[in-house]
Design a protein around this motif. Structure first.
Motif, PDB file in Angstrom:
ATOM      1  N   ALA A 162      -3.211   2.775  -6.111  1.00 15.18           N
ATOM      2  CA  ALA A 162      -3.769   1.602  -6.380  1.00 15.18           C
ATOM      3  C   ALA A 162      -4.896   1.213  -5.209  1.00 15.18           C
ATOM      4  O   ALA A 162      -4.941   2.276  -4.315  1.00 15.18           O
ATOM      5  N   GLU A 163      -5.829   0.359  -5.372  1.00 10.42           N
ATOM      6  CA  GLU A 163      -6.752  -0.022  -4.457  1.00 10.42           C
ATOM      7  C   GLU A 163      -6.265  -0.746  -3.345  1.00 10.42           C
ATOM      8  O   GLU A 163      -5.115  -1.565  -3.601  1.00 10.42           O
ATOM      9  N   MET A 164      -6.880  -0.769  -2.492  1.00 10.70           N
ATOM     10  CA  MET A 164      -6.288  -1.593  -0.982  1.00 10.70           C
ATOM     11  C   MET A 164      -6.670  -3.394  -1.647  1.00 10.70           C
ATOM     12  O   MET A 164      -7.660  -3.350  -2.352  1.00 10.70           O
ATOM     13  N   ARG A 165      -5.960  -3.977  -1.160  1.00 13.35           N
ATOM     14  CA  ARG A 165      -5.977  -5.301  -1.430  1.00 13.35           C
ATOM     15  C   ARG A 165      -7.240  -5.742  -0.797  1.00 13.35           C
ATOM     16  O   ARG A 165      -7.890  -5.639   0.424  1.00 13.35           O
ATOM     17  N   PRO A 166      -8.108  -6.630  -1.517  1.00  7.82           N
ATOM     18  CA  PRO A 166      -9.658  -6.635  -1.128  1.00  7.82           C
ATOM     19  C   PRO A 166      -9.627  -7.724   0.223  1.00  7.82           C
ATOM     20  O   PRO A 166     -10.277  -7.432   0.949  1.00  7.82           O
ATOM     21  N   VAL A 167      -8.821  -8.748   0.028  1.00 10.49           N
ATOM     22  CA  VAL A 167      -8.829  -9.691   1.117  1.00 10.49           C
ATOM     23  C   VAL A 167      -8.082  -9.275   2.184  1.00 10.49           C
ATOM     24  O   VAL A 167      -8.811  -9.115   3.468  1.00 10.49           O
ATOM     25  N   GLY A 168      -6.977  -8.584   2.105  1.00 14.25           N
ATOM     26  CA  GLY A 168      -6.176  -8.272   3.267  1.00 14.25           C
ATOM     27  C   GLY A 168      -6.739  -6.814   4.031  1.00 14.25           C
ATOM     28  O   GLY A 168      -6.854  -6.830   5.143  1.00 14.25           O
ATOM     29  N   GLY A 169      -7.326  -6.249   3.204  1.00 20.59           N
ATOM     30  CA  GLY A 169      -7.980  -4.823   3.742  1.00 20.59           C
ATOM     31  C   GLY A 169      -9.369  -5.287   4.763  1.00 20.59           C
ATOM     32  O   GLY A 169      -9.387  -4.811   5.648  1.00 20.59           O
ATOM     33  N   ILE A 170     -10.056  -6.298   4.003  1.00 24.15           N
ATOM     34  CA  ILE A 170     -11.230  -6.673   4.788  1.00 24.15           C
ATOM     35  C   ILE A 170     -11.004  -7.158   6.023  1.00 24.15           C
ATOM     36  O   ILE A 170     -11.586  -7.147   7.167  1.00 24.15           O
ATOM     37  N   VAL A 171      -9.890  -8.089   5.934  1.00 28.34           N
ATOM     38  CA  VAL A 171      -9.530  -8.956   7.059  1.00 28.34           C
ATOM     39  C   VAL A 171      -8.946  -7.966   8.124  1.00 28.34           C
ATOM     40  O   VAL A 171      -9.349  -7.994   9.559  1.00 28.34           O
ATOM     41  N   LEU A 172      -8.072  -6.856   7.903  1.00 29.44           N
ATOM     42  CA  LEU A 172      -7.933  -5.897   8.746  1.00 29.44           C
ATOM     43  C   LEU A 172      -9.204  -5.192   9.251  1.00 29.44           C
ATOM     44  O   LEU A 172      -9.057  -5.214  10.588  1.00 29.44           O
ATOM     45  N   ILE A 173     -10.051  -4.804   8.455  1.00 32.15           N
ATOM     46  CA  ILE A 173     -11.336  -4.157   9.158  1.00 32.15           C
ATOM     47  C   ILE A 173     -12.027  -5.100  10.121  1.00 32.15           C
ATOM     48  O   ILE A 173     -12.403  -4.739  11.168  1.00 32.15           O
ATOM     49  N   VAL A 174     -12.134  -6.484   9.559  1.00 34.76           N
ATOM     50  CA  VAL A 174     -12.788  -7.501  10.527  1.00 34.76           C
ATOM     51  C   VAL A 174     -12.229  -7.663  11.859  1.00 34.76           C
ATOM     52  O   VAL A 174     -12.993  -7.555  12.817  1.00 34.76           O
ATOM     53  N   LEU A 175     -10.784  -7.542  11.795  1.00 35.05           N
ATOM     54  CA  LEU A 175     -10.319  -7.963  13.016  1.00 35.05           C
ATOM     55  C   LEU A 175     -10.261  -6.614  14.049  1.00 35.05           C
ATOM     56  O   LEU A 175     -10.187  -6.559  15.206  1.00 35.05           O
ATOM     57  N   SER A 176     -10.327  -5.556  13.275  1.00 33.65           N
ATOM     58  CA  SER A 176     -10.338  -4.181  14.101  1.00 33.65           C
ATOM     59  C   SER A 176     -11.618  -4.062  14.881  1.00 33.65           C
ATOM     60  O   SER A 176     -11.912  -3.683  15.901  1.00 33.65           O
ATOM     61  N   VAL A 177     -12.762  -4.594  14.107  1.00 33.26           N
ATOM     62  CA  VAL A 177     -14.124  -4.787  14.631  1.00 33.26           C
ATOM     63  C   VAL A 177     -14.159  -5.524  15.869  1.00 33.26           C
ATOM     64  O   VAL A 177     -14.585  -5.417  17.023  1.00 33.26           O
TER      65      VAL A 177
END
Length: 328
Positions: A162-177
């Motif tokens: 399945a695809e990564m969850r759009p909101v949770g995945g992007i928030v994880l990427i944002v916080l990593s940056v």
């Protein structure tokens, strides 16, 4: 003391420290305000031209955000000449961001059949691999780390169920940056061995707070369980902790304090949601749109901010401020 390298490094450091107080990312956002206004006023025409609608705009915005973040990390963040020492964990952090963005995009493209390769497609593939590897050349294994992270993320995304969850995945990427920026500001051209300005720190606080509010609103169920008297006491305790954490972070710019403050914010927001009998999920998606806008500003990527504005405009109208104040 009078060595030529030391003199040049000191001059570069002084120049970048002086430029640091200009908070260039903030002035770029100010100059981009007319662009953002045009995007908002022409939102319907832009969304129609792109072929987006209310059913697929979240997916498109998320995939493009992850893809642009991958390019930003590879093309913009490779300033390894300013690493403070050979023991820095920043290369590993960058590889993790490359992995997450590759995994996210690949998971949404997994159903698309791989194209038949010809000479120009091979050139594009080799160019992407070469640029990815070139983004980390401080040691011999740097290119292997970056390329391996990209390839591993693509493979896992292709084989995912399945695809990564759009909101949770992007928030994880944002916080990593954001965490990577706090680890070493000069790597991202924020300054050479210098402190962040109040503008940098406050914007990161806003971005982190919006991220925690988004996750809490969209993942915690409103139950109406906590009694009002107990809730008020717990809420004020969380507020005091968050204010003290924010003040300490502004003074120290320490990453552990930032992470602890994010945890306190999430607890406060989650408790507020759990206390309510009903919470409008549109508010959570509106906050996600603000996360995209803030992230585009801090990384100087107006395209991501514009997509956040488009996503905000595509959502149903709600009294956002009154509903958001419930979480505070």
């Amino acid at each position: 003391m009078f060595d030529g390298v030391v003199i040049v490094d000191s001059a570069i450091s002084a120049f970048n420290n002086a430029a640091l107080y200009g908070a260039a990312f903030l002035w770029c956002a100010v100059l981009a305000v007319p662009l953002f206004a045009v995007v908002y006023l022409c939102r319907d025409a832009i969304i129609q031209k792109l072929g987006w609608n209310q059913n697929n705009i979240l997916q498109h915005v998320s995939v493009w955000t992850a893809g642009l973040t991958f390019l930003w990390v590879v093309l913009f963040g490779g300033n390894y000449g300013v690493l403070r020492d050979g023991l820095s964990v920043l290369p590993g952090m960058m590889a993790m961001i490359v992995f997450l963005t590759s995994l996210f995009v690949s998971s949404y493209l997994r159903k698309i059949a791989l194209p038949r390769m010809n000479w120009w497609k091979w050139i594009i593939l080799l160019l992407v691999i070469g640029i990815t590897g070139w983004s980390d050349t401080h040691v011999w294994w740097g290119p292997l780390l970056q390329i391996g992270a990209m390839m591993f993320g693509i493979m896992l995304g292709r084989f995912a169920k399945a695809e990564m969850r759009p909101v949770g995945g992007i928030v994880l990427i944002v916080l990593s940056v954001v965490i990577a920026m706090l680890m070493q500001p000069e790597f991202f051209r924020f300054g050479q061995l210098g402190n962040l300005t109040v503008g940098h720190v406050l914007w990161m606080l806003v971005l982190g707070g919006m991220s925690m509010a988004t996750i809490a609103t969209l993942n915690i169920n409103a139950r109406g369980k906590i009694k009002r008297g107990i809730f008020i006491k717990l809420k004020w305790m969380c507020r005091v902790m968050c204010v003290l954490g924010a003040a300490l972070f502004i003074i120290t710019e320490a990453l552990p304090i930032f992470l602890g403050m994010l945890a306190a914010l999430f607890i406060m927001f989650a408790m507020s949601v759990w206390h309510e009998k009903q919470v409008d999920l549109v508010v959570g998606y509106k906050m996600f749109a603000l996360v995209l806008v803030c992230f585009g500003v801090i990384t100087v990527m107006p395209a991501i901010s514009a997509m956040g504005i488009l996503y905000w405009a595509s959502l149903p109208k709600v009294d956002f401020w009154s509903k958001f104040k419930i979480l505070l």
